[in-house]
Design a protein around this motif. Structure first.
Motif, PDB file in Angstrom:
ATOM      1  N   ILE A 132     -41.678 -20.311 -11.984  1.00  0.00           N
ATOM      2  CA  ILE A 132     -42.336 -20.984 -12.671  1.00  0.00           C
ATOM      3  C   ILE A 132     -42.100 -22.255 -12.143  1.00  0.00           C
ATOM      4  O   ILE A 132     -42.242 -23.418 -11.779  1.00  0.00           O
ATOM      5  CB  ILE A 132     -41.196 -21.157 -13.735  1.00  0.00           C
ATOM      6  N   MET A 133     -40.236 -22.579 -12.017  1.00  0.00           N
ATOM      7  CA  MET A 133     -39.384 -23.653 -11.532  1.00  0.00           C
ATOM      8  C   MET A 133     -39.113 -23.919  -9.825  1.00  0.00           C
ATOM      9  O   MET A 133     -38.837 -25.116  -9.627  1.00  0.00           O
ATOM     10  CB  MET A 133     -38.618 -23.790 -12.493  1.00  0.00           C
ATOM     11  N   GLU A 134     -39.261 -22.986  -8.721  1.00  0.00           N
ATOM     12  CA  GLU A 134     -38.281 -22.977  -8.003  1.00  0.00           C
ATOM     13  C   GLU A 134     -39.125 -23.997  -6.103  1.00  0.00           C
ATOM     14  O   GLU A 134     -38.444 -24.426  -5.976  1.00  0.00           O
ATOM     15  CB  GLU A 134     -38.694 -21.329  -7.332  1.00  0.00           C
ATOM     16  N   SER A 135     -40.384 -25.152  -7.275  1.00  0.00           N
ATOM     17  CA  SER A 135     -40.658 -25.196  -6.998  1.00  0.00           C
ATOM     18  C   SER A 135     -40.338 -26.758  -6.495  1.00  0.00           C
ATOM     19  O   SER A 135     -40.077 -28.142  -5.718  1.00  0.00           O
ATOM     20  CB  SER A 135     -42.299 -25.718  -6.855  1.00  0.00           C
ATOM     21  N   ASN A 136     -39.927 -27.065  -8.258  1.00  0.00           N
ATOM     22  CA  ASN A 136     -38.924 -28.331  -8.602  1.00  0.00           C
ATOM     23  C   ASN A 136     -37.008 -28.423  -8.567  1.00  0.00           C
ATOM     24  O   ASN A 136     -36.332 -29.061  -8.180  1.00  0.00           O
ATOM     25  CB  ASN A 136     -39.189 -28.735 -10.101  1.00  0.00           C
ATOM     26  N   LEU A 137     -36.811 -27.192  -7.729  1.00  0.00           N
ATOM     27  CA  LEU A 137     -35.369 -26.852  -8.142  1.00  0.00           C
ATOM     28  C   LEU A 137     -34.899 -26.320  -6.870  1.00  0.00           C
ATOM     29  O   LEU A 137     -35.191 -25.080  -6.555  1.00  0.00           O
ATOM     30  CB  LEU A 137     -34.577 -26.386  -9.477  1.00  0.00           C
ATOM     31  N   GLU A 138     -33.807 -25.647  -6.371  1.00  0.00           N
ATOM     32  CA  GLU A 138     -33.238 -25.545  -5.631  1.00  0.00           C
ATOM     33  C   GLU A 138     -32.068 -24.807  -6.231  1.00  0.00           C
ATOM     34  O   GLU A 138     -30.941 -25.260  -5.897  1.00  0.00           O
ATOM     35  CB  GLU A 138     -32.643 -26.131  -4.482  1.00  0.00           C
ATOM     36  N   LEU A 139     -31.636 -23.551  -6.542  1.00  0.00           N
ATOM     37  CA  LEU A 139     -30.374 -22.903  -7.565  1.00  0.00           C
ATOM     38  C   LEU A 139     -29.810 -21.288  -6.375  1.00  0.00           C
ATOM     39  O   LEU A 139     -31.053 -20.260  -6.060  1.00  0.00           O
ATOM     40  CB  LEU A 139     -31.015 -22.209  -9.052  1.00  0.00           C
ATOM     41  N   PRO A 140     -28.815 -21.543  -6.299  1.00  0.00           N
ATOM     42  CA  PRO A 140     -28.450 -19.827  -6.632  1.00  0.00           C
ATOM     43  C   PRO A 140     -29.595 -18.561  -6.946  1.00  0.00           C
ATOM     44  O   PRO A 140     -29.397 -19.056  -8.212  1.00  0.00           O
ATOM     45  CB  PRO A 140     -26.551 -19.713  -6.869  1.00  0.00           C
ATOM     46  N   THR A 141     -29.190 -17.392  -6.584  1.00  0.00           N
ATOM     47  CA  THR A 141     -29.297 -16.714  -7.130  1.00  0.00           C
ATOM     48  C   THR A 141     -29.269 -16.073  -8.358  1.00  0.00           C
ATOM     49  O   THR A 141     -30.110 -15.674  -9.272  1.00  0.00           O
ATOM     50  CB  THR A 141     -29.244 -15.124  -5.991  1.00  0.00           C
ATOM     51  N   PHE A 142     -27.849 -15.827  -9.210  1.00  0.00           N
ATOM     52  CA  PHE A 142     -27.379 -15.981  -9.865  1.00  0.00           C
ATOM     53  C   PHE A 142     -27.534 -16.248 -10.637  1.00  0.00           C
ATOM     54  O   PHE A 142     -27.522 -16.155 -11.982  1.00  0.00           O
ATOM     55  CB  PHE A 142     -26.132 -15.577  -9.374  1.00  0.00           C
ATOM     56  N   ALA A 143     -28.333 -18.438 -10.329  1.00  0.00           N
ATOM     57  CA  ALA A 143     -28.269 -19.144 -11.747  1.00  0.00           C
ATOM     58  C   ALA A 143     -29.347 -18.915 -11.554  1.00  0.00           C
ATOM     59  O   ALA A 143     -29.612 -18.651 -13.203  1.00  0.00           O
ATOM     60  CB  ALA A 143     -28.055 -20.212 -11.066  1.00  0.00           C
TER      61      ALA A 143
END
Length: 181
Positions: free
Chosen positions: A105-116
């Protein structure tokens, strides 16, 4: 605007309940209000989100049972069933597919580590399960009017608080991601 549109049937349910003091009538109005909301969404966007579709089906089934059987228990269970189904879907997404739902849902707006992403997804699972349990606690231990108020104000308020907490969690990991670049 979308948030208001999503909550419009609940607001209408609440207003009708306050005007009539009758949960059966409020539920009878909720069903077409939800159908009209979906129709409006379809006309505007030509899509219906899966979460909206699940809610619509449960409103029609459990709301219909409430009206036909004149038993408020069915509509009072609807928020619990919806929340638990969403919790189950979020939990299942950890094991099915390559990414949890929250990441999709959110990855197009955010870059986070896998664990997050994983932790965020589990937080939503816990939130949905807790909201379902809390709905039942209010439905079975408080008055009908208290439950109706909780359905609109309590659930919305708790959701907003959870989203704010989620934002704080995300901000820690977004800063870490930015610092690594």
């Amino acid at each position: 605007m979308k948030l208001l549109l999503d909550f419009l049937p609940v607001i209408i349910f609440f207003a009708v309940y306050k005007a009539t003091d009758d949960i059966i009538i409020a539920t009878a109005v909720l069903i077409p209000a939800t159908l009209l909301q979906m129709l409006y969404t379809w006309i505007r966007t030509h899509t219906i989100e899966k979460m909206q579709l699940v809610t619509l089906v449960l409103v029609v089934i459990l709301g219909g049972a409430t009206v036909l059987l004149q038993d408020k228990t069915f509509i009072q269970w609807k928020p619990t069933v919806v929340n638990w189904l969403f919790g189950l879907a979020f939990l299942g997404s950890q094991f099915i597919g390559s990414k949890p739902i929250v990441q999709r849902i959110m990855e197009s707006n955010l870059e986070l580590p896998t664990f997050a992403w994983r932790n965020l997804n589990y937080a939503w699972v816990v939130f949905f399960i807790a909201m379902g349990i809390l709905n039942l606690i209010v439905a079975y231990n408080f008055s009908e009017e208290t439950w109706v108020n909780f359905k609109l104000f309590g659930m919305l308020g708790l959701t907003l608080i959870f989203i704010l907490a989620q934002g704080l969690y995300l901000s820690r990991h977004i800063q870490n991601t930015d610092n690594q670049d």
